[in-house]
Design a protein around this motif. Structure first.
Motif, PDB file in Angstrom:
ATOM      1  N   CYS A  57       7.253   3.392   3.129  1.00 35.47           N
ATOM      2  CA  CYS A  57       5.801   3.594   3.124  1.00 35.47           C
ATOM      3  C   CYS A  57       5.065   2.424   3.757  1.00 35.47           C
ATOM      4  CB  CYS A  57       5.295   3.746   1.690  1.00 35.47           C
ATOM      5  SG  CYS A  57       5.869   5.249   0.894  1.00 35.47           S
ATOM      6  N   PRO A 102       3.011   1.323  -2.092  1.00 30.36           N
ATOM      7  CA  PRO A 102       2.516   1.279  -3.477  1.00 30.36           C
ATOM      8  C   PRO A 102       3.508   0.628  -4.446  1.00 30.36           C
ATOM      9  CG  PRO A 102       2.167   3.464  -2.537  1.00 30.36           C
ATOM     10  CD  PRO A 102       3.003   2.700  -1.555  1.00 30.36           C
ATOM     11  N   VAL A 144       5.917   7.012  -4.120  1.00 29.53           N
ATOM     12  CA  VAL A 144       5.263   8.255  -3.683  1.00 29.53           C
ATOM     13  C   VAL A 144       6.150   9.472  -3.916  1.00 29.53           C
ATOM     14  CG1 VAL A 144       3.848   7.063  -1.971  1.00 29.53           C
ATOM     15  CG2 VAL A 144       6.036   8.070  -1.271  1.00 29.53           C
ATOM     16  N   ARG A 145       7.427   9.258  -4.116  1.00 29.30           N
ATOM     17  CA  ARG A 145       8.295  10.392  -4.458  1.00 29.30           C
ATOM     18  C   ARG A 145       7.919  10.983  -5.817  1.00 29.30           C
ATOM     19  NH1 ARG A 145      12.489  12.706  -1.110  1.00 29.30           N
ATOM     20  NH2 ARG A 145      13.179  11.118   0.339  1.00 29.30           N
ATOM     21  N   GLU A 165       4.962  11.571  -6.627  1.00 31.02           N
ATOM     22  CA  GLU A 165       3.932  12.531  -6.242  1.00 31.02           C
ATOM     23  C   GLU A 165       4.579  13.793  -5.661  1.00 31.02           C
ATOM     24  OE1 GLU A 165      -0.181  13.228  -6.033  1.00 31.02           O
ATOM     25  OE2 GLU A 165       0.719  11.317  -6.603  1.00 31.02           O
ATOM     26  N   SER A 166       5.601  13.595  -4.834  1.00 29.07           N
ATOM     27  CA  SER A 166       6.175  14.754  -4.147  1.00 29.07           C
ATOM     28  C   SER A 166       7.142  15.535  -5.018  1.00 29.07           C
ATOM     29  CB  SER A 166       6.850  14.339  -2.840  1.00 29.07           C
ATOM     30  OG  SER A 166       7.937  13.482  -3.072  1.00 29.07           O
TER      31      SER A 166
END
Lengths: 447, 432
Positions: A46, A50, A105-106, A108-109
């Motif tokens: 990323c 984050p 972010v995974r 989130e996905s």
């Protein structure tokens, strides 16, 4: 083995010797090279990641994971250790689910983060297995610094100072260095004497002398004034030596003890089969110490282990992940109950709790109470600062510091659990120790 | 279940999935297993002339490119044509064909570049009652140095000459297999057509070195410290193969020449793409070498479901359907204006689109404090890079309607217009 889980009272040897080995083995076994490659491949690299943002030591996580994926785990380790010299321990004990992995972010996905902690362990273990130390000392500055406390904050501070060319002496009250890494963390999180191995590896930087069994302010040891006379600067990282009291009737009964003592004793035990544990164990509190004490009681063979917390589970300082770890181990968690009395005849037999609710003035104890059988009761409702030099200003029961870790006394810095701020995590202590060292360095070099 | 039956240059097979001439089709044992697994046809591994068989290296003959999970993305090989005696191969071919009359069985051939050699082998192959021959003008290693394989395939005149011999001395349908190791794939295809080929098949493998051992400083696969270029195949070569198939399919010189599509076909979708670009059927090797013969079952079910979904009565409905849409750059509509749009609900805030656009493209994505990523229409040239790098496919292109103003250029979107009429085109000006 004559005892079992059903043997009344507090007895050792409730389990077979194989069970002890199994129960206290590495609870998150390391990734092998292929697993690491696959886990690393899940990182999206990323932008302005984050995960890095969420790491108190701001490790460049996408970079180190990419270094693993290209077959250079030692370069990955250097990326980690340059920000967090105790990256090996942090890989084992960090509540990653609330830090880097929580921010991945995974999540989130697909609700399933990159295994950052496990990958960090893969990288640091690979490097440390070769006993190679990737950092070298700068030319000696002739300056000296005393570090009080060989826990995460003190070690991080000492290493960074040594790297800058200063001469460091670490003073620690215990027989072994490591602080909570050695005495305060569940055994299965860092098996194989990892805490000592890590300190030994860290000391390879050179320029650090360790003085054990030395307590600040203790007769015959030394005080702050003495240190300031002898050294150019002092860093205080002695942690929290006090244990908060329950302040309830019967607290003084036998077998009502601080959870931290139990954890420390367990960590230092050479044979777990000799360690006595109650058939019924009650742990009061809601943090990681409570979870570590409860889970380990269960693993030692206690039949019934209950964590009792005065607020809701959602409000527990222990993360959801930690709570599930306890539940999976067979620990019962009772929420919304506060202790009111310890009953027994000499030793604890029962602990009485009142149900609680949130009232207009905060938490209220309700009329109704219940009792839990207890051979042992562990207190885990927080720790407090021990005696500190008078000159040092406190704030909220901890040493007051500014952003760079400077205390109210000139030439004295502080960090880790004993200082204001942070979340009392190993990783925040490392960050504070490291940053204080940078500030000390600037100060010493006359900036 | 759609009707997958295929007829390719008169050769019938229950489905359009053939195994390419390669190690999986080197002998009776494998071919019988392939047919049992459901493959529609097999191109038997290349036979050479009568005489002492070729020899192979006795060290590694394959190199590989892996994904992170050791997924095979590409394989190269330095294996030669069959190293088994001709007579045994012919007997086995005959035996297999007798037992599997409904399957296609093609025999791949590579013999020296003289008419007698071809005449001799063709007579032997005809006796097997195989359905046809495929001329191996593609193999880029080992045989090429002996004047065969791609050494022939790289010279259109040779292709034409040999193809003509084959058609002259045999009643069998003839497929000419083309090498991609040339500049313009249309030239050898045209030569094959002139020579009377019934079809071309492509691509054969691509000259390659898969990797270099950084301790021994030797190319891989390494034989006793040395390596040589090998033929590259597998999923990695598919885009190259698709383009070459399309080039032949859309060229007026070769339009209508049947094509057997080869190059990285791994799934039903790959097969359908080759067929849409003009391949009458496909040949597979690497997928079978990676996963075994069973992969054909997914190809059959996948293509069948797709055809049902599309209402295609036969594979012929699919073949060539995308060919009219393959064009030259100069005919692309320059008034087709799109803008990237990021779906904020699906975005996981990884920022890869931002990094790609900011560092390497047109600085057309904005990043806010809270990691919200939005497209700056006034900068976006619709390059597609953000979509390509997005790991969750949350970016799409919005087409601007005619008459809508493009915030980047300030101009209204006009009707179709291409480079041939564009004012910046010097040849347009020259004509004035």
């Amino acid at each position: 083995m004559t005892n079992s889980q059903l043997t009344p009272g507090i007895v050792p040897g409730r389990l077979s010797s194989e069970s002890y080995c199994e129960n206290f083995a590495d609870h998150a076994p390391p990734l092998d090279a292929q697993e690491a490659r696959i886990a690393a491949d899940r990182c999206f690299f990323c932008h302005d990641a984050p995960c890095t943002e969420a790491c108190p030591t701001e490790i460049d996580i996408p970079l180190f994971i990419r270094q693993i994926s290209t077959g250079t785990p030692e370069a990955a380790a250097k990326t980690i250790l340059s920000r967090n010299i105790l990256g090996g321990m942090c890989a084992r004990v960090c509540p990653t689910e609330t830090l880097c992995e929580g921010a991945c972010v995974r999540m989130e996905s697909e609700g399933n983060p990159v295994q950052i902690g496990a990958l960090q362990r893969f990288a640091t273990d690979t490097l440390m297995a070769r006993q190679s130390h990737p950092f070298t000392r700068a030319a000696q500055t002739g300056k000296s610094v005393a570090v009080v406390g060989a826990g995460p904050a003190g070690l991080a501070c000492a290493h960074r100072l040594a790297m800058k060319g200063h001469t460091v002496t670490i003073y620690d009250a215990h027989a072994k260095p490591g602080g909570l890494n050695e005495y305060g963390i569940a055994s299965y999180k860092a098996p194989g004497n990892f805490a000592q191995a890590e300190v030994g590896w860290l000391m390879q930087i050179g320029g650090i002398t360790l003085v054990e069994n030395w307590m600040l302010g203790r007769e015959g040891d030394g005080d702050l004034e003495g240190l300031l006379g002898e050294y150019d600067a002092v860093f205080l990282g002695m942690g929290l030596s006090g244990v908060n009291a329950l302040r309830i009737e019967g607290e003084a009964r036998d077998n009502v003890t601080p959870a931290t003592e139990f954890i420390a004793e367990l960590r230092q035990a050479s044979d777990l089969a000799t360690l006595p544990i109650g058939r019924d164990v009650v742990v009061i509190g809601g943090g990681m110490t409570a979870v570590d004490a409860a889970v380990q009681s269960k693993l030692l063979g206690a039949e019934n282990v209950t964590i009792v917390y005065r607020r809701s589970r959602a409000e527990m300082p222990a993360s959801d992940h930690e709570q599930h770890h306890a539940l999976d181990a067979g620990v019962r968690i009772i929420e919304h109950a506060a202790p009111v009395a310890v009953h027994g005849n000499g030793a604890v037999r029962e602990v009485e709790f009142a149900y609680t609710k949130n009232g207009p003035d905060g938490l209220e104890k309700m009329e109704e109470t219940f009792r839990l059988k207890a051979d042992q009761c562990f207190k885990a409702i927080g720790q407090s600062l021990g005696a500190t030099p008078e000159a040092i200003k406190l704030a909220g029961g901890k040493i007051a510091v500014d952003g760079a870790g400077r205390t109210s006394v000139s030439r004295v810095w502080a960090g880790g659990d004993c200082a204001v701020g942070g979340e009392d995590l190993t990783v925040t202590a490392v960050a504070e120790g490291r940053d204080a060292a940078e500030d000390i360095h600037l100060f010493l070099m006359g900036a | 279940m759609a009707d997958l039956r295929s007829e390719f240059i008169g050769i019938k097979s229950p489905n359009p999935f053939w195994l390419a001439s390669a190690p999986p089709t080197d002998k009776e044992y494998n071919v019988r297993r392939a047919f049992e697994a459901g493959w529609g046809g097999v191109v038997w591994k290349t036979l050479g002339s009568e005489g002492p068989p070729v020899v192979n290296v006795n060290g590694p003959r394959y190199g590989v490119i892996h994904g992170a999970d050791r997924r095979v993305l590409g394989i190269n090989n330095i294996e030669l044509i069959t190293d088994r005696p001709l007579e045994i191969n012919l007997q086995e071919i005959k035996s297999v064909k007798r037992d599997y009359p409904d399957r296609a069985l093609i025999v791949s051939l590579m013999v020296p570049c003289d008419e007698d050699s071809w005449k001799a082998i063709l007579a032997r192959v005809e006796e097997t009652e195989a359905d046809g021959v495929e001329l191996n003008f593609g193999c880029p290693h080992g045989m090429a140095e002996r004047g065969m394989g791609s050494a022939v395939g790289q010279v259109p005149e040779y292709i034409e000459m040999v193809t003509r011999w084959v058609k002259q001395h045999s009643r069998m349908p003839c497929i000419v297999k083309l090498t991609p190791n040339i500049t313009d794939i249309r030239k050898p295809a045209e030569a094959a057509k002139r020579g009377g080929a019934d079809a071309v098949s492509l691509i054969n493998t691509i000259n390659s070195i898969t990797s270099v051992d950084l301790d021994d400083f030797a190319p891989e696969p390494t034989i006793d410290g040395k390596g040589t270029h090998g033929g590259y195949c597998g999923p990695a070569v598919k885009p190259i193969a698709l383009n070459m198939v399309a080039e032949i399919a859309r060229s007026s010189e070769t339009a209508g020449l049947p094509i057997s599509g080869i190059g990285g076909v791994t799934t039903w979708r790959d097969a359908a793409e080759f067929m849409a670009l003009g391949a009458g059927n496909v040949q597979v090797c690497t997928a079978a070498m990676t996963y075994g013969f069973k992969v054909v079952q997914e190809m059959i079910s996948g293509l069948s479901d797709y055809m049902d979904r599309k209402g295609f009565a036969s594979t012929a409905d699919l073949v060539g359907r995308a060919v009219p849409n393959v064009t030259d750059w100069q005919y692309l509509n320059l008034n087709y204006v799109t803008k990237a749009v990021i779906d904020q609900d699906d975005c996981i805030k990884c920022g890869r689109c931002y990094a790609a656009c900011e560092d390497t493209s047109h600085q057309a994505i904005a990043m806010s404090e809270d990691r919200t990523f939005t497209v700056k229409d006034e900068e976006c040239v619709a390059c597609n890079l953000c979509i390509d790098v997005c790991p969750v496919d949350c970016i799409s292109m919005r087409e601007l309607a005619q008459g809508e103003t493009d915030p980047r250029t300030g101009r209204k979107v006009g009707p179709y217009a291409n480079w041939t009429t564009h004012p910046n085109n010097p040849s347009v000006q020259a004509a004035e």
